[in-house]
Design an enzyme around this catalytic site. Sequence first.
Site, PDB file in Angstrom:
ATOM      1  N   ASN A 259     -33.572  -9.434   2.787  1.00 34.33           N
ATOM      2  CA  ASN A 259     -34.491  -8.668   3.733  1.00 34.33           C
ATOM      3  C   ASN A 259     -34.059  -6.934   3.600  1.00 34.33           C
ATOM      4  OD1 ASN A 259     -35.822  -7.633   5.905  1.00 34.33           O
ATOM      5  ND2 ASN A 259     -34.677  -8.622   7.314  1.00 34.33           N
TER       6      ASN A 259
ATOM      7  N   LYS B  76     -35.619  -4.696   4.964  1.00 32.20           N
ATOM      8  CA  LYS B  76     -35.659  -3.913   6.199  1.00 32.20           C
ATOM      9  C   LYS B  76     -36.485  -2.731   6.070  1.00 32.20           C
ATOM     10  CE  LYS B  76     -31.893  -6.212   8.618  1.00 32.20           C
ATOM     11  NZ  LYS B  76     -31.007  -6.059   9.483  1.00 32.20           N
TER      12      LYS B  76
ATOM     13  N   HIS C 164     -38.392 -11.554  13.290  1.00 27.74           N
ATOM     14  CA  HIS C 164     -37.120 -11.308  13.156  1.00 27.74           C
ATOM     15  C   HIS C 164     -36.581 -10.402  14.693  1.00 27.74           C
ATOM     16  CE1 HIS C 164     -33.859  -8.762  11.923  1.00 27.74           C
ATOM     17  NE2 HIS C 164     -33.731  -9.522  10.770  1.00 27.74           N
TER      18      HIS C 164
ATOM     19  N   GLU D  70     -35.158  -7.939  15.057  1.00 29.40           N
ATOM     20  CA  GLU D  70     -35.359  -6.562  15.414  1.00 29.40           C
ATOM     21  C   GLU D  70     -36.809  -6.175  15.574  1.00 29.40           C
ATOM     22  OE1 GLU D  70     -33.982  -5.417  11.388  1.00 29.40           O
ATOM     23  OE2 GLU D  70     -32.147  -5.730  12.137  1.00 29.40           O
TER      24      GLU D  70
ATOM     25  N   GLU E 157     -30.011 -16.636  13.232  1.00 33.07           N
ATOM     26  CA  GLU E 157     -29.415 -15.220  13.119  1.00 33.07           C
ATOM     27  C   GLU E 157     -29.173 -14.688  14.329  1.00 33.07           C
ATOM     28  OE1 GLU E 157     -30.882 -12.882   9.273  1.00 33.07           O
ATOM     29  OE2 GLU E 157     -32.481 -12.622  10.755  1.00 33.07           O
TER      30      GLU E 157
ATOM     31  N   GLY F 118     -25.907  -6.884  10.857  1.00 29.49           N
ATOM     32  CA  GLY F 118     -25.541  -5.687  10.747  1.00 29.49           C
ATOM     33  C   GLY F 118     -23.978  -5.043  11.463  1.00 29.49           C
TER      34      GLY F 118
ATOM     35  N   SER G 198     -24.749 -10.545   8.573  1.00 32.60           N
ATOM     36  CA  SER G 198     -23.376  -9.857   8.182  1.00 32.60           C
ATOM     37  C   SER G 198     -23.082 -10.798   6.893  1.00 32.60           C
ATOM     38  CB  SER G 198     -22.492  -9.768   9.141  1.00 32.60           C
ATOM     39  OG  SER G 198     -22.656  -8.827  10.136  1.00 32.60           O
TER      40      SER G 198
HETATM   41  P1  PGA Z   1     -27.400  -7.998   7.941  1.00 33.17           P
HETATM   42  O1  PGA Z   1     -29.064  -8.509   8.386  1.00 33.17           O
HETATM   43  O2  PGA Z   1     -27.087  -8.930   6.726  1.00 33.17           O
HETATM   44  O3  PGA Z   1     -27.333  -6.781   7.626  1.00 33.17           O
HETATM   45  O4  PGA Z   1     -26.603  -8.321   9.046  1.00 33.17           O
HETATM   46  C1  PGA Z   1     -29.296  -9.586   8.289  1.00 33.17           C
HETATM   47  C2  PGA Z   1     -30.845  -9.606   8.891  1.00 33.17           C
HETATM   48  O5  PGA Z   1     -31.119  -9.092   9.886  1.00 33.17           O
HETATM   49  O6  PGA Z   1     -31.633 -10.224   8.385  1.00 33.17           O
END
Ligand code: PGA
Length: 244
Positions: free
Chosen positions: A8, A10, A89, A91, A164, A170, A203
């Site tokens: 991903n 982003k 997601h 976010e 998640e 993150g 992460s």
């Molecule tokens: P990350 O993000 O691996 O940077 O923690 C995972 C995600 O949001 O899909």
Amino acid sequence: MNKIIIANWKMNPSSVEEARKLAAETDVEGLIICPPFPFLEAVAKTIKKAKLGAQDVFWMNPPAGGAYTGEVSADELKNLCAEYVIVGHSERRQNLGETDEMVAKKIKAAVDAGLIPILCVGETRAERDSGKTKEIIRRELEIGLSLISQLSNVKSQKLVIAYEPIWAIGTGIPDTPENMLDMVKFINGQVSGARCQVIYGGSVTSKNAGLFLKHKEIDGALVGGASLKKEEITKIVEIAKNYA
Ligand code: PGA
């Protein structure tokens, strides 16, 4: 079933040249690359072994297009060779107010167009601390999948559920494999009937990926930050292959 690793990206990178370069460097079997919309076509043309996914889709999918400024339809994604699409997601839920009902409509639009949805579910730190995790996940699954569970072909519909925990995204602090195994059991219990793969996100790095992927119950990983580093993401795919 083979394990899947989702990259991903982003809102990265910022130019098509960089996107092409990263796609070429990480074009490995077993990886599903989800770039931002503007780079889908360039990545589609670059990759030969990896598969293509999108990070979102709109819920309306009129045959002749439609008046929905700024949105991207499932057919448009399909025509760009996307096979997968991330839906819900955290976010988007947090920054754009995406609700479970919107997620349900997006999942249906994706399925109708022949895309495989990757439904993201997860709880906040406060929800985890107050023991509400399963309540939240149950709601996200129940409503998120409500429109496709009415479809007659739901049993043959391929589906990916990414657990998640929001506090793990993150932050550099992943969940524990033990908790993930418990969540996999819980999620499978909620979606019995569908051809579902349950993967972990939050992460994930090449250092901790094996701790999750070594378990046969965990079907893969959704990787954010580490998916932008070619050594990291190709190593994670290698680890997944070792446990396939
Ligand atoms: P990350 O993000 O691996 O940077 O923690 C995972 C995600 O949001 O899909």
